[in-house]
Design a protein around this motif. Structure first.
Motif, PDB file in Angstrom:
ATOM      1  N   ASP A 205       0.807  -1.225   0.000  1.00  0.00           N
ATOM      2  CA  ASP A 205       0.000   0.000   0.000  1.00  0.00           C
ATOM      3  C   ASP A 205       0.833   1.265   0.000  1.00  0.00           C
ATOM      4  O   ASP A 205       0.462   2.273  -0.604  1.00  0.00           O
ATOM      5  CB  ASP A 205      -0.979   0.002   1.177  1.00  0.00           C
ATOM      6  N   THR A 206       1.996   1.239   0.656  1.00  0.00           N
ATOM      7  CA  THR A 206       2.810   2.456   0.763  1.00  0.00           C
ATOM      8  C   THR A 206       4.199   2.317   0.154  1.00  0.00           C
ATOM      9  O   THR A 206       4.874   3.318  -0.070  1.00  0.00           O
ATOM     10  CB  THR A 206       2.984   2.859   2.236  1.00  0.00           C
ATOM     11  N   GLY A 207       4.646   1.082  -0.056  1.00  0.00           N
ATOM     12  CA  GLY A 207       5.995   0.878  -0.566  1.00  0.00           C
ATOM     13  C   GLY A 207       7.057   0.933   0.518  1.00  0.00           C
ATOM     14  O   GLY A 207       8.251   0.795   0.240  1.00  0.00           O
ATOM     15  N   ALA A 208       6.631   1.132   1.774  1.00  0.00           N
ATOM     16  CA  ALA A 208       7.590   1.266   2.876  1.00  0.00           C
ATOM     17  C   ALA A 208       8.286  -0.066   3.161  1.00  0.00           C
ATOM     18  O   ALA A 208       7.686  -1.133   3.063  1.00  0.00           O
ATOM     19  CB  ALA A 208       6.872   1.746   4.136  1.00  0.00           C
ATOM     20  N   LEU A 209       9.561   0.024   3.537  1.00  0.00           N
ATOM     21  CA  LEU A 209      10.323  -1.160   3.922  1.00  0.00           C
ATOM     22  C   LEU A 209       9.778  -1.712   5.235  1.00  0.00           C
ATOM     23  O   LEU A 209       9.604  -0.984   6.206  1.00  0.00           O
ATOM     24  CB  LEU A 209      11.799  -0.801   4.087  1.00  0.00           C
ATOM     25  N   VAL A 210       9.527  -3.008   5.259  1.00  0.00           N
ATOM     26  CA  VAL A 210       9.047  -3.687   6.460  1.00  0.00           C
ATOM     27  C   VAL A 210      10.190  -4.392   7.178  1.00  0.00           C
ATOM     28  O   VAL A 210      10.282  -4.379   8.397  1.00  0.00           O
ATOM     29  CB  VAL A 210       7.940  -4.711   6.099  1.00  0.00           C
ATOM     30  N   GLY A 211      11.076  -5.008   6.390  1.00  0.00           N
ATOM     31  CA  GLY A 211      12.189  -5.716   7.011  1.00  0.00           C
ATOM     32  C   GLY A 211      12.973  -6.531   6.015  1.00  0.00           C
ATOM     33  O   GLY A 211      12.742  -6.462   4.805  1.00  0.00           O
ATOM     34  N   SER A 212      13.904  -7.316   6.533  1.00  0.00           N
ATOM     35  CA  SER A 212      14.778  -8.154   5.721  1.00  0.00           C
ATOM     36  C   SER A 212      14.593  -9.607   6.147  1.00  0.00           C
ATOM     37  O   SER A 212      14.576  -9.907   7.345  1.00  0.00           O
ATOM     38  CB  SER A 212      16.238  -7.729   5.929  1.00  0.00           C
ATOM     39  N   TYR A 213      14.476 -10.520   5.173  1.00  0.00           N
ATOM     40  CA  TYR A 213      14.174 -11.924   5.449  1.00  0.00           C
ATOM     41  C   TYR A 213      15.060 -12.802   4.571  1.00  0.00           C
ATOM     42  O   TYR A 213      15.211 -12.538   3.379  1.00  0.00           O
ATOM     43  CB  TYR A 213      12.686 -12.207   5.187  1.00  0.00           C
ATOM     44  N   CYS A 214      15.650 -13.836   5.171  1.00  0.00           N
ATOM     45  CA  CYS A 214      16.565 -14.645   4.386  1.00  0.00           C
ATOM     46  C   CYS A 214      16.573 -16.096   4.798  1.00  0.00           C
ATOM     47  O   CYS A 214      16.201 -16.450   5.915  1.00  0.00           O
ATOM     48  CB  CYS A 214      17.971 -14.083   4.470  1.00  0.00           C
ATOM     49  N   LEU A 215      17.014 -16.924   3.876  1.00  0.00           N
ATOM     50  CA  LEU A 215      17.299 -18.335   4.125  1.00  0.00           C
ATOM     51  C   LEU A 215      18.765 -18.545   3.812  1.00  0.00           C
ATOM     52  O   LEU A 215      19.246 -18.156   2.745  1.00  0.00           O
ATOM     53  CB  LEU A 215      16.436 -19.240   3.240  1.00  0.00           C
ATOM     54  N   THR A 216      19.492 -19.147   4.760  1.00  0.00           N
ATOM     55  CA  THR A 216      20.925 -19.356   4.619  1.00  0.00           C
ATOM     56  C   THR A 216      21.257 -20.838   4.762  1.00  0.00           C
ATOM     57  O   THR A 216      20.778 -21.503   5.679  1.00  0.00           O
ATOM     58  CB  THR A 216      21.687 -18.562   5.695  1.00  0.00           C
ATOM     59  N   LEU A 217      22.071 -21.333   3.861  1.00  0.00           N
ATOM     60  CA  LEU A 217      22.453 -22.743   3.879  1.00  0.00           C
ATOM     61  C   LEU A 217      23.394 -23.023   5.046  1.00  0.00           C
ATOM     62  O   LEU A 217      24.425 -22.380   5.206  1.00  0.00           O
ATOM     63  CB  LEU A 217      23.142 -23.109   2.562  1.00  0.00           C
ATOM     64  N   ILE A 218      23.030 -24.018   5.864  1.00  0.00           N
ATOM     65  CA  ILE A 218      23.853 -24.423   6.998  1.00  0.00           C
ATOM     66  C   ILE A 218      24.625 -25.689   6.658  1.00  0.00           C
ATOM     67  O   ILE A 218      25.828 -25.792   6.861  1.00  0.00           O
ATOM     68  CB  ILE A 218      22.979 -24.683   8.243  1.00  0.00           C
ATOM     69  N   SER A 219      23.923 -26.679   6.165  1.00  0.00           N
ATOM     70  CA  SER A 219      24.510 -27.935   5.724  1.00  0.00           C
ATOM     71  C   SER A 219      23.512 -28.547   4.756  1.00  0.00           C
ATOM     72  O   SER A 219      22.416 -28.005   4.567  1.00  0.00           O
ATOM     73  CB  SER A 219      24.768 -28.877   6.915  1.00  0.00           C
ATOM     74  N   ARG A 220      23.848 -29.652   4.146  1.00  0.00           N
ATOM     75  CA  ARG A 220      22.955 -30.209   3.133  1.00  0.00           C
ATOM     76  C   ARG A 220      21.557 -30.454   3.701  1.00  0.00           C
ATOM     77  O   ARG A 220      21.383 -31.164   4.694  1.00  0.00           O
ATOM     78  CB  ARG A 220      23.511 -31.525   2.587  1.00  0.00           C
ATOM     79  N   GLY A 221      20.574 -29.819   3.081  1.00  0.00           N
ATOM     80  CA  GLY A 221      19.186 -29.983   3.496  1.00  0.00           C
ATOM     81  C   GLY A 221      18.766 -29.158   4.689  1.00  0.00           C
ATOM     82  O   GLY A 221      17.601 -29.189   5.082  1.00  0.00           O
ATOM     83  N   VAL A 222      19.684 -28.407   5.278  1.00  0.00           N
ATOM     84  CA  VAL A 222      19.374 -27.592   6.465  1.00  0.00           C
ATOM     85  C   VAL A 222      19.638 -26.119   6.148  1.00  0.00           C
ATOM     86  O   VAL A 222      20.752 -25.742   5.772  1.00  0.00           O
ATOM     87  CB  VAL A 222      20.220 -28.022   7.683  1.00  0.00           C
TER      88      VAL A 222
END
Length: 307
Positions: A205-222
């Motif tokens: 609705d406003t284009g405002a930044l809400v936050g940052s979200y990520c997925l990071t590889l730890i080990s195979r499948g995790v």
């Protein structure tokens, strides 16, 4: 929107140790469908959030410690599900656009079709063999996309928040040059390395930044979920909405059987988000990492298994 220390994503190591040692990115946020607790809701390694803490860094983790006492405005009145449970609240329908696969396709990852309320774009080049291209995810209220140069000022302003600076491993003081490097160099490199996927969440609705979200590889499948939310956008359920969309994309696209969440003990906002996503608290690691205050802190850790 790194390394394994805390979530202020600055890059990810080539290999990850499956033991509880997190990299740091600087993800703090506190957001739940009800009024958020006083602490920041931050976890993970997205652009400015935190992964599992390695010595000398701070991160936000989920815990299997005793449940948080009820308060006047609890972010999640329901206890965590048993380990491995993936209880989910009603999720807004979301759409994924852009490439939906990476080199992980060779291991039998979903390549197209519909899943979990998402519309997955079919592959146009037979699948990637090296790196994942940034994708765009759309929910009822949010647009999740890769950070762009125009977002530098918003990231810089968000990371002035004291909670983000305590609960995530962002540089302190956080200068505009730090945001420029993050947006212009670090995050694009992480997508290219196919080990760390960070998206910024913006209000439709406003284009405002809400936050940052990520997925990071730890080990195979995790993989590890990390996030931080802009102070003014907390307490509206945005982080639950954004993190759920990212996790659903991960289940449908990546070679993943487990997603982890880490947060510094006391970061009840981050924990409330993880609880609403169905993460099971699995433990408290005593004096696991050193935060930006120079002191060792306990960390919570939690896990979510493939539905």
């Amino acid at each position: 929107m790194s390394t394994r220390t805390t979530r202020s994503r600055t890059g990810g190591p080539a290999t990850r140790d499956p033991r509880p040692e997190r990299r740091g990115d600087g993800r703090a946020a506190r957001d739940a469908t009800t009024a958020a607790p006083p602490t920041a809701e931050r976890t993970g390694t997205c652009g400015v959030s935190g992964h599992r803490p390695t010595a000398g860094t701070a991160r936000s983790l989920t815990a299997s410690s005793p449940p948080i006492p009820s308060t006047a405005t609890p972010t999640n009145p329901n206890p965590l599900p048993p380990s491995g449970a993936a209880s989910r609240t009603t999720a807004p329908t979301s759409t994924i656009s852009g490439p939906t696969t990476s080199k992980h396709d060779a291991r039998g990852v979903v390549r197209g079709g519909a899943r979990s309320g998402y519309s997955l774009s079919p592959l146009v080049d037979g699948g990637h063999t090296a790196a994942m291209d940034p994708v765009t995810l759309k929910t009822d209220r949010l647009l999740l996309r890769a950070f762009a140069p125009a977002d530098v000022d918003a990231v810089h302003e968000a990371c002035q928040d004291q909670d983000i600076q305590l609960y995530t491993p962002v540089p302190v003081p956080y200068r505009r040059a730090d945001a420029e490097k993050l947006v212009g160099e670090t995050l694009p490199a992480q997508w290219a390395e196919d080990k760390d996927y960070t998206l910024g969440a913006f209000r439709q609705d406003t284009g405002a930044l809400v936050g940052s979200y990520c997925l990071t590889l730890i080990s195979r499948g995790v993989w590890e979920l990390g996030y931080w939310a802009v102070k003014e956008q907390r307490g509206r359920g945005y982080s639950v909405e954004a993190a759920r969309a990212l996790c659903d994309w991960g289940w449908a696209t990546l070679d993943v059987h487990r997603i982890e969440w880490w947060a510094m003990a006391g970061n009840t906002g981050s924990r409330a988000v993880a609880e609403r996503l169905g993460f099971a608290l699995e433990g408290t690691l005593r004096n696991r990492g050193i935060a930006n205050d120079g002191k060792p802190h306990d960390w919570w850790v939690g896990g979510l298994l493939r539905p």
